[in-house]
Design a protein around this motif. Structure first.
Motif, short mmCIF file in Angstrom:
data_model
loop_
_atom_site.label_atom_id
_atom_site.label_comp_id
_atom_site.label_asym_id
_atom_site.label_seq_id
_atom_site.Cartn_x
_atom_site.Cartn_y
_atom_site.Cartn_z
N GLN A 247 0.75 -1.29 0.02
CA GLN A 247 -0.02 -0.14 0.06
C GLN A 247 0.74 1.18 -0.03
OE1 GLN A 247 -3.80 0.20 2.33
NE2 GLN A 247 -2.77 1.71 3.35
N ASP A 248 1.91 1.33 0.90
CA ASP A 248 2.85 2.42 0.85
C ASP A 248 3.44 2.46 -0.52
OD1 ASP A 248 2.23 2.65 3.50
OD2 ASP A 248 3.99 1.78 4.29
N THR A 249 3.79 1.43 -1.12
CA THR A 249 4.56 1.52 -2.57
C THR A 249 3.64 2.19 -3.53
OG1 THR A 249 5.96 -0.38 -1.83
CG2 THR A 249 5.59 0.29 -4.11
N PHE A 250 2.50 1.66 -3.49
CA PHE A 250 1.45 2.28 -4.64
C PHE A 250 1.45 3.66 -4.39
CE2 PHE A 250 -0.01 -2.41 -5.07
CZ PHE A 250 0.32 -2.41 -6.36
N ILE A 251 1.23 4.22 -3.23
CA ILE A 251 0.96 5.43 -2.64
C ILE A 251 2.10 6.34 -3.28
CG2 ILE A 251 0.62 7.37 -1.12
CD1 ILE A 251 -1.26 5.17 0.25
N CYS B 270 -6.29 -8.86 -3.82
CA CYS B 270 -6.11 -7.83 -4.90
C CYS B 270 -7.12 -6.66 -4.67
CB CYS B 270 -6.02 -8.45 -6.44
SG CYS B 270 -5.44 -7.41 -7.55
N ASP B 271 -8.36 -7.21 -4.67
CA ASP B 271 -9.53 -6.38 -4.72
C ASP B 271 -9.31 -5.46 -3.39
OD1 ASP B 271 -10.69 -7.54 -6.83
OD2 ASP B 271 -12.17 -8.79 -5.85
N ALA B 272 -8.98 -6.02 -2.22
CA ALA B 272 -8.94 -5.08 -0.99
C ALA B 272 -8.03 -3.94 -1.24
CB ALA B 272 -8.69 -6.04 0.13
N MET B 273 -6.93 -4.31 -1.78
CA MET B 273 -5.56 -3.72 -1.82
C MET B 273 -6.24 -2.64 -2.83
SD MET B 273 -2.36 -2.92 -1.35
CE MET B 273 -1.87 -4.44 -0.31
N VAL B 274 -7.07 -2.83 -3.99
CA VAL B 274 -7.20 -1.56 -4.98
C VAL B 274 -8.30 -0.66 -4.03
CG1 VAL B 274 -8.62 -1.15 -6.87
CG2 VAL B 274 -6.86 -3.04 -6.97
N ASN B 275 -9.00 -1.11 -3.33
CA ASN B 275 -9.83 -0.54 -2.69
C ASN B 275 -9.17 0.48 -1.64
OD1 ASN B 275 -11.94 -1.53 -4.20
ND2 ASN B 275 -12.58 -2.91 -2.54
N ASN B 276 -8.13 -0.20 -0.84
CA ASN B 276 -7.65 0.76 0.05
C ASN B 276 -6.71 1.69 -0.62
OD1 ASN B 276 -8.61 -0.81 2.32
ND2 ASN B 276 -7.00 -2.19 2.38
N VAL B 277 -5.89 1.60 -1.48
CA VAL B 277 -5.12 2.45 -2.10
C VAL B 277 -5.87 3.49 -2.78
CG1 VAL B 277 -3.52 2.73 -3.95
CG2 VAL B 277 -3.28 0.72 -2.63
N MET B 278 -6.89 3.14 -3.70
CA MET B 278 -7.89 4.03 -4.41
C MET B 278 -8.47 5.07 -3.31
SD MET B 278 -6.98 3.68 -7.17
CE MET B 278 -8.15 4.98 -7.99
N LYS C 238 -7.97 9.05 -3.00
CA LYS C 238 -9.07 10.09 -3.43
C LYS C 238 -8.84 11.20 -2.16
CE LYS C 238 -12.39 6.94 -5.43
NZ LYS C 238 -13.60 6.13 -5.27
N VAL C 239 -8.39 10.73 -1.00
CA VAL C 239 -8.18 11.55 -0.13
C VAL C 239 -7.15 12.56 -0.39
CG1 VAL C 239 -7.60 11.99 2.41
CG2 VAL C 239 -9.08 10.20 1.71
N ILE C 240 -5.89 12.23 -0.86
CA ILE C 240 -4.77 13.07 -1.10
C ILE C 240 -5.51 13.84 -2.30
CG2 ILE C 240 -2.66 12.85 -2.54
CD1 ILE C 240 -2.19 10.22 -1.08
N ASN C 241 -6.17 13.60 -3.25
CA ASN C 241 -6.44 14.63 -4.32
C ASN C 241 -7.71 15.46 -3.90
OD1 ASN C 241 -4.89 13.88 -7.20
ND2 ASN C 241 -5.19 11.91 -5.84
N GLN C 242 -8.22 15.54 -2.77
CA GLN C 242 -9.38 16.30 -2.36
C GLN C 242 -8.77 17.89 -2.37
OE1 GLN C 242 -11.06 14.79 1.29
NE2 GLN C 242 -12.39 13.31 -0.03
#
Length: 218
Positions: free
Chosen positions: A54-58, A202-210, A214-218
């Protein structure tokens, strides 16, 4: 989303940089298995590995504009994952052994002659235990080369670039890793059966990162 799945990583990155944030999900799904195997090969457990992913994707998203396409996106993000694994290791003062001996021959570790039910083998806890225990006994240099080449399918050139060593050293370390592991692993098993990142994760990782992006881009 499906209409974009055939796009190259570069095309998707350009669209993300132009404001199409939801497309980052495609990059997450494409690279989940690679990052997971890297984290597990670094001897981190499932939960710690997911945190590192998660940290890596962010981190990758925050630096996406700096991606210069000198290497593949996969190579770039795997390098970020390795750096995060290393920093976490240093933070907790784990011992990082360095191996120096090398050998220049590369011999296939697994045999593909026997057909197997991938789904059954993934669920085989005994196999997972054998692989994980065997890998833990390897020095980190050998363990990471094995993970990148055998488990993640990276080329010798890509692995050399990520680890900042020569291609010859990649071949050498891979051969030694195989020699160490060969005694522990049945030849009927394939590398595709090891440390699989199942769809539910995989689905959980996608949801968590996305959600975090979204918060970062608010």
């Amino acid at each position: 989303m499906k209409e974009f799945e055939q796009y190259s990583d570069i095309e998707i990155i350009q669209r993300i940089l132009n404001g199409q944030l939801p497309l980052y999900e495609i990059l997450i799904r494409r690279n989940n298995p690679y990052l997971y195997k890297v984290g597990r090969s670094y001897n981190y457990g499932h939960e710690d590995t997911q945190d590192l992913m998660q940290d890596t994707f962010i981190d990758a998203y925050n630096n996406l504009s700096k991606f210069e396409n000198r290497s593949s996106f996969k190579t770039w993000i795997v390098r970020i994952m390795l750096n995060n694994c290393y920093r976490k290791q240093q933070k907790f003062s784990y011992k990082n052994e360095i191996a120096n001996e090398i050998n220049d021959q590369s011999i296939p570790l697994f045999s593909n002659q026997k057909q197997s039910d991938i789904n059954k083998i993934i669920m085989n806890k005994e196999l997972n235990s054998i692989i994980e225990n065997a890998l833990q006994h390897l020095d980190i240099d050998y363990r990471m080369v094995f993970s990148l080449r055998e488990m993640n399918g990276l080329t010798t050139k890509e692995a050399a670039e990520i680890l900042n060593i020569s291609e010859a050293n990649v071949k050498v370390r891979l051969n030694r890793a195989k020699a160490m592991l060969r005694k522990e692993v049945e030849k009927s098993y394939t590398t595709a059966d090891i440390f699989e990142f199942n769809l539910i994760y995989c689905d959980a990782m996608v949801n968590n990162v996305m959600s975090k992006l979204k918060v970062i881009n608010q």
